[in-house]
Motif scaffolding. Structure first.
Motif, PDB file in Angstrom:
ATOM      1  N   GLN A 203      -4.258  -4.676   1.434  1.00 26.97           N
ATOM      2  CA  GLN A 203      -5.220  -3.753   1.287  1.00 26.97           C
ATOM      3  C   GLN A 203      -6.319  -4.291   0.596  1.00 26.97           C
ATOM      4  O   GLN A 203      -6.523  -4.874  -0.252  1.00 26.97           O
ATOM      5  CB  GLN A 203      -4.499  -2.650   0.449  1.00 26.97           C
ATOM      6  CG  GLN A 203      -3.524  -1.706   0.997  1.00 26.97           C
ATOM      7  CD  GLN A 203      -3.055  -0.544   0.055  1.00 26.97           C
ATOM      8  OE1 GLN A 203      -3.811   0.461  -0.214  1.00 26.97           O
ATOM      9  NE2 GLN A 203      -2.008  -0.825  -0.819  1.00 26.97           N
ATOM     10  N   PRO A 204      -7.493  -3.712   1.438  1.00 22.11           N
ATOM     11  CA  PRO A 204      -8.850  -4.150   0.565  1.00 22.11           C
ATOM     12  C   PRO A 204      -8.898  -3.344  -0.593  1.00 22.11           C
ATOM     13  O   PRO A 204      -8.251  -2.509  -0.971  1.00 22.11           O
ATOM     14  CB  PRO A 204      -9.972  -3.686   1.474  1.00 22.11           C
ATOM     15  CG  PRO A 204      -9.357  -2.674   2.531  1.00 22.11           C
ATOM     16  CD  PRO A 204      -7.953  -2.989   2.427  1.00 22.11           C
ATOM     17  N   ASN A 205      -9.509  -4.115  -1.728  1.00 18.85           N
ATOM     18  CA  ASN A 205      -9.825  -3.633  -2.822  1.00 18.85           C
ATOM     19  C   ASN A 205     -10.809  -2.712  -2.928  1.00 18.85           C
ATOM     20  O   ASN A 205     -12.034  -3.038  -3.096  1.00 18.85           O
ATOM     21  CB  ASN A 205      -9.898  -4.695  -4.199  1.00 18.85           C
ATOM     22  CG  ASN A 205      -9.868  -4.360  -5.437  1.00 18.85           C
ATOM     23  OD1 ASN A 205      -9.775  -3.341  -5.604  1.00 18.85           O
ATOM     24  ND2 ASN A 205     -10.155  -5.086  -6.314  1.00 18.85           N
ATOM     25  N   LEU A 206     -10.565  -1.453  -2.852  1.00 15.24           N
ATOM     26  CA  LEU A 206     -11.886  -0.381  -3.314  1.00 15.24           C
ATOM     27  C   LEU A 206     -12.072  -0.017  -4.534  1.00 15.24           C
ATOM     28  O   LEU A 206     -12.766   0.935  -4.663  1.00 15.24           O
ATOM     29  CB  LEU A 206     -11.417   0.775  -2.286  1.00 15.24           C
ATOM     30  CG  LEU A 206     -11.244   0.473  -0.681  1.00 15.24           C
ATOM     31  CD1 LEU A 206     -10.906   1.820  -0.048  1.00 15.24           C
ATOM     32  CD2 LEU A 206     -12.501   0.001  -0.293  1.00 15.24           C
ATOM     33  N   ARG A 207     -11.299  -0.493  -5.478  1.00 12.64           N
ATOM     34  CA  ARG A 207     -11.208  -0.188  -6.874  1.00 12.64           C
ATOM     35  C   ARG A 207     -11.844  -1.576  -7.720  1.00 12.64           C
ATOM     36  O   ARG A 207     -11.038  -1.851  -8.902  1.00 12.64           O
ATOM     37  CB  ARG A 207      -9.741   0.313  -7.197  1.00 12.64           C
ATOM     38  CG  ARG A 207      -9.699   1.591  -6.454  1.00 12.64           C
ATOM     39  CD  ARG A 207      -8.061   1.890  -6.820  1.00 12.64           C
ATOM     40  NE  ARG A 207      -7.615   1.978  -7.972  1.00 12.64           N
ATOM     41  CZ  ARG A 207      -7.434   3.391  -8.480  1.00 12.64           C
ATOM     42  NH1 ARG A 207      -7.521   4.337  -7.935  1.00 12.64           N
ATOM     43  NH2 ARG A 207      -7.174   3.389  -9.722  1.00 12.64           N
TER      44      ARG A 207
ATOM     45  N   ARG B 269      -0.225  -0.862  -6.045  1.00 13.35           N
ATOM     46  CA  ARG B 269      -0.914  -0.779  -4.863  1.00 13.35           C
ATOM     47  C   ARG B 269      -0.160  -2.254  -4.181  1.00 13.35           C
ATOM     48  O   ARG B 269      -0.241  -2.206  -2.953  1.00 13.35           O
ATOM     49  CB  ARG B 269      -2.404  -0.619  -4.628  1.00 13.35           C
ATOM     50  CG  ARG B 269      -2.656   0.858  -4.998  1.00 13.35           C
ATOM     51  CD  ARG B 269      -4.033   1.038  -5.410  1.00 13.35           C
ATOM     52  NE  ARG B 269      -4.528   2.346  -5.660  1.00 13.35           N
ATOM     53  CZ  ARG B 269      -5.025   3.326  -4.958  1.00 13.35           C
ATOM     54  NH1 ARG B 269      -5.084   3.023  -3.934  1.00 13.35           N
ATOM     55  NH2 ARG B 269      -5.101   4.528  -5.466  1.00 13.35           N
ATOM     56  N   VAL B 270      -0.522  -3.195  -5.049  1.00 17.06           N
ATOM     57  CA  VAL B 270       0.095  -4.445  -4.635  1.00 17.06           C
ATOM     58  C   VAL B 270       1.389  -4.245  -4.104  1.00 17.06           C
ATOM     59  O   VAL B 270       1.778  -4.994  -3.226  1.00 17.06           O
ATOM     60  CB  VAL B 270      -0.281  -5.547  -5.836  1.00 17.06           C
ATOM     61  CG1 VAL B 270       0.593  -6.962  -5.420  1.00 17.06           C
ATOM     62  CG2 VAL B 270      -1.648  -5.766  -6.197  1.00 17.06           C
ATOM     63  N   ALA B 271       2.390  -3.601  -4.844  1.00 19.91           N
ATOM     64  CA  ALA B 271       3.738  -3.660  -4.429  1.00 19.91           C
ATOM     65  C   ALA B 271       3.921  -2.991  -3.247  1.00 19.91           C
ATOM     66  O   ALA B 271       4.671  -3.305  -2.439  1.00 19.91           O
ATOM     67  CB  ALA B 271       4.263  -2.735  -5.589  1.00 19.91           C
ATOM     68  N   ARG B 272       2.931  -1.883  -2.717  1.00 26.40           N
ATOM     69  CA  ARG B 272       3.136  -1.313  -1.346  1.00 26.40           C
ATOM     70  C   ARG B 272       2.496  -1.844  -0.532  1.00 26.40           C
ATOM     71  O   ARG B 272       2.951  -2.110   0.629  1.00 26.40           O
ATOM     72  CB  ARG B 272       2.121   0.215  -1.777  1.00 26.40           C
ATOM     73  CG  ARG B 272       2.996   1.185  -2.306  1.00 26.40           C
ATOM     74  CD  ARG B 272       2.472   2.644  -2.002  1.00 26.40           C
ATOM     75  NE  ARG B 272       0.894   2.617  -2.208  1.00 26.40           N
ATOM     76  CZ  ARG B 272       0.436   3.230  -3.661  1.00 26.40           C
ATOM     77  NH1 ARG B 272       1.250   3.796  -4.150  1.00 26.40           N
ATOM     78  NH2 ARG B 272      -0.927   3.187  -3.577  1.00 26.40           N
TER      79      ARG B 272
END
Length: 181
Positions: free
Chosen positions: A55-59, A48-51
Motif C-alpha cells: 500500500q502507498p504510505n499516506l501517513r 497496515r504492513v501486515a494487511r
C-alpha cells in the motif's frame, strides 16, 4: 496573535507510541521524516504492513495542533508535544478544519499534502487511561469527530525547525472534508 507556526518536531527510529523531541527534522520528498520508523514510499505502520505491505504510505508525516493539548489539560490529561506520536506539533492553525489535499508550506522549502485524519487506536488508552475518549467527540448529529491530528505525504523535502511558519494552501475546486487514512 502569532501566525501559525511549528511549536515542536519529533521523530523515532523505532516503532514506539511517543516520539522524541528535537530542534529540527528533515522531510524527504515521497518518503517522510528522515530517520523516523514511518519513513517510506509504502506503508510503515505495522498493522497496515501486515494487511498489505505494498500500500502507498499516506501517513508519512503526522501533524497535530497544540491546541488539542490545551483542551486535554482542561479534561485532566497531561499530554505534551510528541507524546501522541506526531512528527510536527503546530500552533495557530486548525488542522482538522482543512480540506483533504491542502498543502502546508513548512519553513523555507518543505511542503506536505494532507491526506486525511489520524484514526486513534487503543494504544492511546495504554499511554494514558481515558485518553481515547478525550480525543474523540461527536457532532450534534452524532457523527464521530477524530481530534488526534492529520496525516500527510511529503511533496517537497526540506528542514522543518521549531519556530518555522506554517502556510496552508487550499486545493482548487470543491473541498472534500478529511477522512481517516
Amino acid at each position: 496573535m502569532r501566525p501559525a507556526h511549528v511549536l515542536a518536531v519529533h521523530l523515532s527510529p523505532v516503532h514506539a507510541f511517543s516520539k522524541s523531541m528535537t530542534t529540527a527534522i528533515t522531510l524527504l520528498a515521497g518518503l517522510g521524516v528522515q530517520g523516523d520508523a514511518h519513513c517510506g514510499e509504502t506503508v510503515q505502520h505495522r498493522s497496515r504492513v501486515a494487511r498489505d505491505p505494498a500500500q502507498p504510505n499516506l501517513r508519512q508525516v503526522h501533524l497535530l495542533q497544540a491546541e488539542l493539548f490545551d483542551e486535554l489539560a482542561h479534561r485532566g490529561h497531561a499530554v505534551r508535544p510528541g507524546d501522541l506520536g506526531e512528527n510536527i506539533t503546530t500552533r495557530g492553525i486548525d488542522l482538522l478544519a482543512l480540506p483533504t489535499g491542502t498543502e502546508l508550506r513548512l519553513g523555507a522549502a518543505a511542503v506536505v499534502r494532507i491526506t486525511g485524519l489520524r484514526n486513534p487506536c487503543a494504544q492511546i488508552d495504554h499511554f494514558q487511561p481515558g485518553l481515547m475518549a478525550a480525543v474523540l467527540d461527536r457532532t450534534p448529529d452524532g457523527a464521530l469527530v477524530r481530534k488526534a491530528g492529520v496525516m500527510a505525504v511529503v511533496l517537497c523535502g526540506g528542514v522543518v525547525a521549531v519556530g518555522d511558519g506554517v502556510l496552508p494552501v487550499l486545493p482548487d475546486g470543491p473541498h472534500a472534508p478529511l477522512q481517516p487514512v
